[in-house]
Design an enzyme around this catalytic site. Structure first.
Site, mmCIF file in Angstrom:
data_model
loop_
_atom_site.group_PDB
_atom_site.id
_atom_site.type_symbol
_atom_site.label_atom_id
_atom_site.label_comp_id
_atom_site.label_asym_id
_atom_site.label_seq_id
_atom_site.Cartn_x
_atom_site.Cartn_y
_atom_site.Cartn_z
ATOM 1 N N ARG A 43 -27.640 1.097 37.193
ATOM 2 C CA ARG A 43 -27.204 2.047 36.144
ATOM 3 C C ARG A 43 -28.366 2.402 35.208
ATOM 4 N NH1 ARG A 43 -27.491 2.451 30.701
ATOM 5 N NH2 ARG A 43 -27.005 0.224 30.529
ATOM 6 N N ASP A 44 -28.769 1.490 34.354
ATOM 7 C CA ASP A 44 -29.846 1.788 33.391
ATOM 8 C C ASP A 44 -31.121 2.139 34.151
ATOM 9 O OD1 ASP A 44 -31.604 1.790 31.177
ATOM 10 O OD2 ASP A 44 -30.496 0.191 30.191
ATOM 11 N N HIS A 71 -30.083 -7.119 25.402
ATOM 12 C CA HIS A 71 -30.492 -6.064 26.341
ATOM 13 C C HIS A 71 -31.834 -5.504 25.847
ATOM 14 C CE1 HIS A 71 -29.258 -2.430 28.867
ATOM 15 N NE2 HIS A 71 -30.167 -1.870 28.084
ATOM 16 N N HIS A 126 -35.358 -3.597 26.331
ATOM 17 C CA HIS A 126 -36.304 -2.749 27.061
ATOM 18 C C HIS A 126 -37.702 -3.268 26.723
ATOM 19 C CE1 HIS A 126 -33.699 0.419 28.797
ATOM 20 N NE2 HIS A 126 -32.842 -0.127 27.935
ATOM 21 N N CYS A 165 -33.505 5.429 28.692
ATOM 22 C CA CYS A 165 -32.414 6.324 28.295
ATOM 23 C C CYS A 165 -32.993 7.722 28.079
ATOM 24 C CB CYS A 165 -31.765 5.804 27.005
ATOM 25 S SG CYS A 165 -30.545 6.929 26.325
ATOM 26 N N ASN A 219 -36.270 -1.639 31.404
ATOM 27 C CA ASN A 219 -35.702 -2.917 30.965
ATOM 28 C C ASN A 219 -36.666 -4.034 31.356
ATOM 29 O OD1 ASN A 219 -33.162 -1.144 31.761
ATOM 30 N ND2 ASN A 219 -32.450 -2.697 30.352
HETATM 31 P P1 HMG Z 1 -19.279 16.444 25.690
HETATM 32 O O1 HMG Z 1 -19.923 17.658 26.249
HETATM 33 O O2 HMG Z 1 -19.195 16.324 24.192
HETATM 34 O O3 HMG Z 1 -17.840 16.229 26.336
HETATM 35 O O4 HMG Z 1 -20.069 15.183 26.249
HETATM 36 P P2 HMG Z 1 -16.443 16.877 25.978
HETATM 37 O O5 HMG Z 1 -15.505 15.750 25.705
HETATM 38 O O6 HMG Z 1 -16.587 17.950 24.942
HETATM 39 O O7 HMG Z 1 -16.026 17.576 27.373
HETATM 40 C C1 HMG Z 1 -16.742 18.694 27.895
HETATM 41 C C2 HMG Z 1 -16.476 18.815 29.402
HETATM 42 O O8 HMG Z 1 -17.037 17.665 30.063
HETATM 43 C C3 HMG Z 1 -14.985 18.823 29.764
HETATM 44 O O9 HMG Z 1 -14.868 19.630 30.952
HETATM 45 C C4 HMG Z 1 -14.714 17.394 30.129
HETATM 46 O O10 HMG Z 1 -13.628 17.233 31.034
HETATM 47 C C5 HMG Z 1 -16.023 16.996 30.807
HETATM 48 P P3 HMG Z 1 -14.253 21.104 30.871
HETATM 49 O O11 HMG Z 1 -12.886 20.911 30.276
HETATM 50 O O12 HMG Z 1 -15.176 21.871 29.980
HETATM 51 O O13 HMG Z 1 -14.286 21.512 32.315
HETATM 52 N N1 HMG Z 1 -16.256 15.547 30.678
HETATM 53 C C6 HMG Z 1 -16.535 14.707 31.693
HETATM 54 N N2 HMG Z 1 -16.687 14.895 33.017
HETATM 55 C C7 HMG Z 1 -16.956 13.801 33.767
HETATM 56 N N3 HMG Z 1 -17.061 12.535 33.269
HETATM 57 C C8 HMG Z 1 -16.921 12.330 31.955
HETATM 58 C C9 HMG Z 1 -16.658 13.427 31.113
HETATM 59 N N4 HMG Z 1 -16.454 13.553 29.782
HETATM 60 C C10 HMG Z 1 -16.216 14.832 29.524
HETATM 61 N N5 HMG Z 1 -17.018 11.088 31.452
HETATM 62 C C11 HMG Z 1 -20.180 12.869 26.855
HETATM 63 C C12 HMG Z 1 -19.722 13.875 25.829
HETATM 64 C C13 HMG Z 1 -20.011 11.478 26.269
HETATM 65 C C14 HMG Z 1 -19.338 13.008 28.115
HETATM 66 C C15 HMG Z 1 -21.690 13.144 27.186
HETATM 67 O O14 HMG Z 1 -22.396 13.193 25.997
HETATM 68 C C16 HMG Z 1 -22.297 12.084 28.087
HETATM 69 O O15 HMG Z 1 -21.929 11.973 29.240
HETATM 70 N N6 HMG Z 1 -23.270 11.273 27.567
HETATM 71 C C17 HMG Z 1 -23.842 10.176 28.301
HETATM 72 C C18 HMG Z 1 -25.299 9.984 28.000
HETATM 73 C C19 HMG Z 1 -25.803 8.744 28.682
HETATM 74 O O16 HMG Z 1 -25.305 8.335 29.710
HETATM 75 N N7 HMG Z 1 -26.844 8.105 28.111
HETATM 76 C C20 HMG Z 1 -27.440 6.928 28.674
HETATM 77 C C21 HMG Z 1 -26.550 5.714 28.623
HETATM 78 S S1 HMG Z 1 -26.620 4.807 27.103
HETATM 79 C C22 HMG Z 1 -27.979 3.778 27.294
HETATM 80 O O17 HMG Z 1 -28.755 3.943 28.209
HETATM 81 C C23 HMG Z 1 -28.189 2.645 26.337
HETATM 82 C C24 HMG Z 1 -27.829 1.275 26.942
HETATM 83 O O18 HMG Z 1 -28.591 1.022 28.110
HETATM 84 C C25 HMG Z 1 -28.114 0.169 25.907
HETATM 85 C C26 HMG Z 1 -29.497 0.243 25.284
HETATM 86 O O19 HMG Z 1 -30.501 0.325 26.019
HETATM 87 O O20 HMG Z 1 -29.539 0.198 24.047
HETATM 88 C C27 HMG Z 1 -26.349 1.187 27.303
HETATM 89 MG MG MG Z 2 -30.631 0.286 28.155
#
Ligand code: HMG
Ligand code: MG
Length: 309
Positions: A15-16, A207, A209, A240, A249
């Site tokens: 994933r990450d 966690h 990095h 990210c 990581n």
């Molecule tokens: P948004 O555009 O605000 O979503 O994104 P929305 O709720 O307004 O919906 C818009 C459209 O997207 C809709 O479709 C939803 O159905 C669809 P429409 O009606 O227009 O056809 N939709 C989805 N489709 C599939 N799967 C979904 C989903 N949600 C809505 N889950 C959202 C908001 C959260 C979805 C977006 O911002 C997003 O996906 N962000 C993820 C970013 C990400 O993955 N970042 C990396 C992970 S975090 C990380 O790495 C840190 C960590 O490792 C810890 C650390 O290191 O500190 C964990």
């Molecule tokens: Mg991370």
């Protein structure tokens, strides 16, 4: 320093590790790699993310990956879930553990999941409730605990506020993220001293990095504070896309090498893990930062040269 006899490494490479890679790894390759990881002795693998595929194209095949991997009953297969839509996809794919995530800093939260921190609480409360009602265990991530790429310093009070809220929602475990790898051991001590007044050590994971090479030092400081769960990624993959400057990581094999030498048990086989690291390095098509991977490659080359003599 004091060290536990046994700890748990939680592999977040699929994933990450892959979410920030430019090369798309095919579903078949992801499945083969996760199956290799399942044969290393790991007890926990975060296999994908049910975020919006446009936000993280590298993991757009989340449902297929989760459905196609060979499941080992001894292993928890987890995935990130940002909202209700993501939860439906995760439940369809029968994931074991639902990991929700948010940031301690307002700007990163907004850039990463397009919501304010207060709005995120409402979304995640519902996700955690529904996930538990479906019989899933739940994990919460707090990102930018040690610093934010946009706001720089993050207060411990803010980390406590997010952590309190996530535990009140009912998460089983909290993972504290140094998203951009700026933390240091003294900061680890300060943050954990406060958090351990509120939450038991066995419900906290770290966690790190390794952007600036401090991850292993931070892990030693955490071990000394009684933490026994650490996230890591094979090869030192990771990052990210919504946190500028975030790189890999801590590499699982670098951490494992050190723990093995310290006689801290993990149940993981280093040789098998290195094979999985070499395999994925070829697939992503770039040299990965893991030190032990470089050592393994150098000794394989020497062996080949000797045979060629
Ligand atoms: P948004 O555009 O605000 O979503 O994104 P929305 O709720 O307004 O919906 C818009 C459209 O997207 C809709 O479709 C939803 O159905 C669809 P429409 O009606 O227009 O056809 N939709 C989805 N489709 C599939 N799967 C979904 C989903 N949600 C809505 N889950 C959202 C908001 C959260 C979805 C977006 O911002 C997003 O996906 N962000 C993820 C970013 C990400 O993955 N970042 C990396 C992970 S975090 C990380 O790495 C840190 C960590 O490792 C810890 C650390 O290191 O500190 C964990
Ligand atoms: Mg991370």
């Amino acid at each position: 320093m004091k060290f536990p006899e046994k700890i748990t490494l939680k592999e977040v490479g699929p994933r990450d590790g892959l979410q920030n890679e430019k090369t798309f790894i095919s579903t078949e390759d992801k499945v083969e790699w996760i199956n290799m990881l399942s044969d290393t002795g790991l007890s926990y693998v975060e296999i994908t993310s049910f975020v919006h595929p446009k936000w993280i194209p590298a993991l757009a095949d989340a449902v297929d990956v989760a459905k196609k991997i060979k499941r080992n009953k001894e292993i928890t297969y987890a995935a990130l879930v940002p909202n209700e839509k993501g939860l439906y996809r995760a439940l369809e794919a029968d994931i074991d553990e639902v990991a929700v995530f948010m940031s301690a800093s307002e700007t990163h939260n907004q850039k990463n999941i397009n919501k304010s921190i207060d709005d995120t609480f409402n979304v995640l409360r519902h996700v955690v409730h529904e996930a538990k009602a479906s019989g899933k265990t739940t994990r919460g991530y707090v990102s930018t605990v040690f610093g934010c790429p946009y706001e720089k310093a993050v207060s411990i009070d803010q980390v406590i506020k997010i952590s309190d809220n996530l535990f009140e929602m009912g998460i089983d475990e909290l993972s504290l993220g140094d998203t951009i790898g700026v933390g240091n051991p003294a900061q680890v001590q300060r943050i954990l001293e406060e958090l351990l007044k509120r939450f038991p050590a066995n419900q906290l994971a770290m966690h790190f990095h390794d952007t600036r090479g401090t991850a292993i030092a931070n892990i030693l400081a955490s071990l000394d504070m009684g933490i026994t769960k650490f996230d890591s990624a094979v090869g030192g993959l990771g990052g990210c896309p919504y946190a500028p400057g975030a790189s890999g990581n801590v590499a699982t094999e670098d951490l494992l090498y050190m723990l093995n030498e310290m006689q801290v048990e993990t149940g993981i086989n280093l040789d098998r893990l290195l094979q999985a690291a070499q395999w994925v390095e070829k697939k992503v098509g770039r040299s990965l930062p893991s030190r032990n991977l470089q050592v393994a490659k150098a000794s394989t080359n020497q062996e080949c040269n000797r045979k060629g003599d």
